[in-house]
Design an enzyme around this catalytic site. Structure first.
Site, PDB file in Angstrom:
ATOM      1  N   GLU A 356       2.270  -9.503   5.865  1.00  0.00           N
ATOM      2  CA  GLU A 356       3.585  -8.845   5.436  1.00  0.00           C
ATOM      3  C   GLU A 356       4.773  -9.747   6.106  1.00  0.00           C
ATOM      4  O   GLU A 356       4.500 -10.199   7.025  1.00  0.00           O
ATOM      5  CB  GLU A 356       3.559  -7.425   5.973  1.00  0.00           C
ATOM      6  CG  GLU A 356       4.845  -6.871   6.644  1.00  0.00           C
ATOM      7  CD  GLU A 356       4.618  -5.664   7.718  1.00  0.00           C
ATOM      8  OE1 GLU A 356       3.548  -5.286   7.599  1.00  0.00           O
ATOM      9  OE2 GLU A 356       5.599  -5.277   8.093  1.00  0.00           O
ATOM     10  N   HIS A 442      -2.073  -0.447  13.181  1.00  0.00           N
ATOM     11  CA  HIS A 442      -2.991   0.207  12.219  1.00  0.00           C
ATOM     12  C   HIS A 442      -4.235   0.563  12.927  1.00  0.00           C
ATOM     13  O   HIS A 442      -5.312   0.241  12.686  1.00  0.00           O
ATOM     14  CB  HIS A 442      -3.315  -0.821  11.077  1.00  0.00           C
ATOM     15  CG  HIS A 442      -2.156  -1.188  10.251  1.00  0.00           C
ATOM     16  ND1 HIS A 442      -1.905  -2.324   9.583  1.00  0.00           N
ATOM     17  CD2 HIS A 442      -0.918  -0.712  10.280  1.00  0.00           C
ATOM     18  CE1 HIS A 442      -0.908  -2.428   8.944  1.00  0.00           C
ATOM     19  NE2 HIS A 442      -0.221  -1.376   9.524  1.00  0.00           N
ATOM     20  N   ASN A 480      -1.805  -2.188   4.375  1.00  0.00           N
ATOM     21  CA  ASN A 480      -1.060  -1.104   5.402  1.00  0.00           C
ATOM     22  C   ASN A 480      -1.801  -0.037   5.093  1.00  0.00           C
ATOM     23  O   ASN A 480      -2.067   0.261   3.609  1.00  0.00           O
ATOM     24  CB  ASN A 480       0.165  -1.194   5.281  1.00  0.00           C
ATOM     25  CG  ASN A 480       0.840  -2.498   5.216  1.00  0.00           C
ATOM     26  OD1 ASN A 480       0.508  -3.457   4.358  1.00  0.00           O
ATOM     27  ND2 ASN A 480       1.701  -2.739   6.320  1.00  0.00           N
TER      28      ASN A 480
HETATM   29  P1  FDA Z   1      -0.824   9.891  12.502  1.00  0.00           P
HETATM   30  O1  FDA Z   1      -0.824   9.010  13.576  1.00  0.00           O
HETATM   31  O2  FDA Z   1       0.224   9.599  11.453  1.00  0.00           O
HETATM   32  O3  FDA Z   1      -0.473  11.496  12.804  1.00  0.00           O
HETATM   33  C1  FDA Z   1      -1.214  11.876  13.864  1.00  0.00           C
HETATM   34  C2  FDA Z   1      -0.398  13.121  14.396  1.00  0.00           C
HETATM   35  O4  FDA Z   1      -1.122  13.909  15.121  1.00  0.00           O
HETATM   36  C3  FDA Z   1       0.828  12.567  15.337  1.00  0.00           C
HETATM   37  O5  FDA Z   1       1.989  13.014  14.877  1.00  0.00           O
HETATM   38  C4  FDA Z   1       0.317  13.007  16.630  1.00  0.00           C
HETATM   39  O6  FDA Z   1       1.582  13.415  17.501  1.00  0.00           O
HETATM   40  C5  FDA Z   1      -0.544  14.047  16.446  1.00  0.00           C
HETATM   41  N1  FDA Z   1      -1.475  14.334  17.468  1.00  0.00           N
HETATM   42  C6  FDA Z   1      -2.281  13.438  18.072  1.00  0.00           C
HETATM   43  N2  FDA Z   1      -3.128  13.890  18.815  1.00  0.00           N
HETATM   44  C7  FDA Z   1      -2.754  15.423  19.145  1.00  0.00           C
HETATM   45  C8  FDA Z   1      -3.132  16.511  19.673  1.00  0.00           C
HETATM   46  N3  FDA Z   1      -4.364  16.659  20.670  1.00  0.00           N
HETATM   47  N4  FDA Z   1      -2.707  17.761  19.464  1.00  0.00           N
HETATM   48  C9  FDA Z   1      -1.643  17.602  18.585  1.00  0.00           C
HETATM   49  N5  FDA Z   1      -1.018  16.744  17.915  1.00  0.00           N
HETATM   50  C10 FDA Z   1      -1.557  15.450  18.062  1.00  0.00           C
HETATM   51  N6  FDA Z   1       1.224   1.881   7.494  1.00  0.00           N
HETATM   52  C11 FDA Z   1       1.559   1.766   6.336  1.00  0.00           C
HETATM   53  O7  FDA Z   1       0.601   2.028   5.620  1.00  0.00           O
HETATM   54  N7  FDA Z   1       2.513   1.120   5.872  1.00  0.00           N
HETATM   55  C12 FDA Z   1       3.461   0.620   6.967  1.00  0.00           C
HETATM   56  O8  FDA Z   1       4.555   0.193   6.831  1.00  0.00           O
HETATM   57  C13 FDA Z   1       3.219   0.903   8.267  1.00  0.00           C
HETATM   58  N8  FDA Z   1       4.115   0.462   9.248  1.00  0.00           N
HETATM   59  C14 FDA Z   1       3.677   0.904  10.598  1.00  0.00           C
HETATM   60  C15 FDA Z   1       4.794   0.537  11.503  1.00  0.00           C
HETATM   61  C16 FDA Z   1       4.554   1.105  12.935  1.00  0.00           C
HETATM   62  C17 FDA Z   1       5.641   0.870  14.015  1.00  0.00           C
HETATM   63  C18 FDA Z   1       3.502   2.012  13.197  1.00  0.00           C
HETATM   64  C19 FDA Z   1       3.273   2.455  14.314  1.00  0.00           C
HETATM   65  C20 FDA Z   1       2.451   2.125  12.160  1.00  0.00           C
HETATM   66  C21 FDA Z   1       2.639   1.660  10.944  1.00  0.00           C
HETATM   67  N9  FDA Z   1       1.780   1.943   9.787  1.00  0.00           N
HETATM   68  C22 FDA Z   1       1.878   1.681   8.520  1.00  0.00           C
HETATM   69  C23 FDA Z   1       0.538   2.699  10.114  1.00  0.00           C
HETATM   70  C24 FDA Z   1       0.536   4.252   9.888  1.00  0.00           C
HETATM   71  O9  FDA Z   1       1.656   4.849  10.168  1.00  0.00           O
HETATM   72  C25 FDA Z   1      -0.721   4.943  10.359  1.00  0.00           C
HETATM   73  O10 FDA Z   1      -1.891   4.209   9.517  1.00  0.00           O
HETATM   74  C26 FDA Z   1      -0.594   6.345   9.776  1.00  0.00           C
HETATM   75  O11 FDA Z   1       0.481   7.125  10.193  1.00  0.00           O
HETATM   76  C27 FDA Z   1      -1.971   7.141  10.373  1.00  0.00           C
HETATM   77  O12 FDA Z   1      -1.919   8.189   9.689  1.00  0.00           O
HETATM   78  P2  FDA Z   1      -2.656   9.490  10.395  1.00  0.00           P
HETATM   79  O13 FDA Z   1      -2.612  10.713   9.393  1.00  0.00           O
HETATM   80  O14 FDA Z   1      -4.052   9.065  10.543  1.00  0.00           O
HETATM   81  O15 FDA Z   1      -2.178   9.916  11.719  1.00  0.00           O
END
Ligand code: FDA
Length: 503
Positions: A356, A442, A480
């Site tokens: 990217e 990721h 991504n």
């Molecule tokens: P996700 O992490 O989104 O959600 C999990 C949720 O559960 C969170 O809100 C967390 O707080 C909550 N949680 C966790 N444990 C818990 C508990 N015990 N009790 C209650 N709540 C709890 N991907 C992409 O496709 N394009 C992109 O451009 C980008 N860019 C990017 C930039 C940055 C800075 C980051 C950090 C990440 C990306 N990503 C990305 C990755 C993408 O955001 C990521 O793959 C997804 O959010 C993952 O989705 P999930 O549903 O798996 O979990």
């Protein structure tokens, strides 16, 4: 203690959790979502919901006294990170030995902090990673459904060619083209009509004001504006915030019992709550879901969980790096934070990489081309449960990161050689570090589809228990990942609602 009972509970409100919540609500099933982060809808004293990247405050990071941005330094100077007050901010960086993982915290999970890139993986690689999933159905039904629900759009190519805000991407494209490499536009959930109005001065700037990793105040269609808004609109879904699920167990009647800590904005536990449900959906992300299930298996709460829970974790091969352009190859003082282009060398079977073209918005010309490379690193790691800290420890080694670096280096050595350019060594903290190999955006795997679960995300060993998030993806997807996570969750919900919940 009183027990709150709901037919269905969803843990986490990222992509996997949001899809589950909406589809359960539409099916008329009363659903409770438990999210450890806060709801991001109330402006602070500056009138903004999220703080800026240039002047981060308590809203930026999850209970930190200093920010921990991915780019630690600029010209080797510690100018990026700032002292802040501990608070449930929107971006977390979870530290393990040799690897740290950035994740979003709040209603919307990663969608609040990510770059919005919504990329459909190559079908052949999807099939390689998910041999038991009908790829035809995914590419005909669930990927299109996910793209439409998430509001995916593409930058207008004519505007892209002319705007100062994407000069950085055009300069990187030129270097790739000089190397004989293919570049491709990358779709996004950021509203490009809104961005054009930002550029024209008729809308408040967000992507064009450096906003992204600590949240976008405008323009981005994060999950709270798409899936979760629709879920709440069904009237069947409730979201409890600042509640962290600690423990999952099973009652003798087969229902699930949950213990959750409710915290205040100082992080203090103000209440420990008990919940019970018939159907339990895990959407806590790769780290969150894996830790909950690993703890349940290792403490004996859910002893029949499969031995593969905690395995198959990877970084999607992430490596960040910068190149120094020639003085005449400017990137511009103005950079949009939303990436729209990638170098696609995935078809190169010797060294598959999708890189990217990332922004580095400082407001000054700096001649840096920044990249987030996604490499086909085959290394995988396993989590183990540490009873002393009651947490999951990740067994990822520095040598496993070195595999990603050597793949990224192979590609970018070619680009540097074709353009007579060099790497930037001033961006990642230490004096001679050209590759940031110690963090990932990721995190993928830990409860892999078809291993820890059946081929629809039903957890092995227990009925009415499901995984819908990134922990299903076996460590790598080549692009991504959120579009894949969303599409797989849609597929799971279609199947589960048809087969498991009929009364
Ligand atoms: P996700 O992490 O989104 O959600 C999990 C949720 O559960 C969170 O809100 C967390 O707080 C909550 N949680 C966790 N444990 C818990 C508990 N015990 N009790 C209650 N709540 C709890 N991907 C992409 O496709 N394009 C992109 O451009 C980008 N860019 C990017 C930039 C940055 C800075 C980051 C950090 C990440 C990306 N990503 C990305 C990755 C993408 O955001 C990521 O793959 C997804 O959010 C993952 O989705 P999930 O549903 O798996 O979990």
């Amino acid at each position: 203690d009183a027990v709150d009972t709901a037919p269905a509970i969803v843990i986490g409100s990222g992509y996997g959790g949001a899809v589950a919540a909406l589809r359960l609500g539409q099916a008329g099933i009363r659903t409770l979502v438990l999210e450890m982060g806060r709801l991001w809808n109330t402006p602070g004293s500056d009138g903004k919901v999220f703080c800026s990247t240039s002047a981060p405050d308590q809203r930026s990071m999850w209970f930190r006294t200093r920010t921990e941005a991915p780019l630690a330094t600029f010209l080797w100077l510690d100018v990026v990170n700032k002292n802040i007050t501990a608070y449930p901010g929107v971006l977390d960086r979870v530290h393990f030995d040799n690897m740290s993982v950035f994740v979003g915290r709040g209603v919307g999970g990663g969608s609040l902090v990510n770059g919005g890139m919504a990329v459909t993986p190559l079908q052949s690689y999807f099939s390689e990673q998910f041999p038991t999933v009908d790829a035809g159905e995914m590419y005909n039904t669930y990927f299109p459904r996910a793209r439409s629900m998430l509001g995916v759009n593409t930058v207008d190519p004519t505007w892209f060619e002319s705007t100062e805000w994407y000069r950085f991407a055009r300069t990187s494209r030129k270097a790739a083209t000089n190397t004989g490499l293919k570049t491709t536009f990358v779709p996004n959930v950021y509203d490009f009509d809104y961005m054009q109005r930002e550029a024209a001065g008729t809308a408040t700037k967000s992507a064009l004001a450096g906003e992204v990793i600590y949240g976008n105040n405008y323009g981005k269609r994060s999950l709270d504006k798409t899936y979760l808004a629709s879920a709440l609109g069904t009237g069947k879904v409730t979201i409890n915030t600042l509640e962290r699920v600690k423990e999952i167990r099973r009652a003798s009647d087969g229902s699930y019992l949950l213990t959750a800590d409710r915290i205040d904005t100082t992080g203090k536990v103000v209440e420990t709550k008990q919940y019970s449900c018939t159907y339990l959906f895990l959407g806590a992300g790769s780290l969150g879901t894996t830790e909950l299930l690993l703890r349940a298996r290792e403490t004996g709460a859910l002893p029949a969980l499969d031995a593969s829970v905690g395995t198959g974790w990877g970084t999607n091969g992430n490596v960040m790096l910068g190149r120094a352009n020639h003085l005449w190859d400017t990137v511009g003082a103005n950079e949009s934070t939303i990436p729209v282009m990638g170098i696609d060398d995935w078809a190169n079977t010797d060294n598959p990489v999708f890189a990217e073209i990332a922004p580095l918005p400082t407001g000054l010309e700096h001649w840096v081309s920044l990249y987030l490379a996604i490499t086909k690193n085959p290394e995988r790691a396993t989590f183990s449960y540490d009873p002393a800290t009651d947490s999951a420890k990740l067994g990822w080694s520095a040598a496993q990161s070195a595999v990603s670096v050597s793949m990224a280096k192979k590609l970018f050595d070619r680009i540097n050689s074709a353009n007579s350019t060099i790497y930037r060594y001033d961006l990642f903290g230490s004096t001679s570090k050209a590759f940031a190999d110690d963090f990932t955006y990721h995190p993928l795997g830990g409860c892999v589809l078809g291993k820890a679960t059946d081929t629809y995300g039903r957890v092995k060993g227990y009925s009415k228990l499901y995984v819908t998030d990134g922990s299903l993806v076996p460590g790598s997807i080549g692009v991504n990942p959120f579009l894949t996570i969303t599409a797989l969750a849609e597929r799971t919900m279609t199947r589960v609602l048809a087969e498991d919940t009929a009364s």
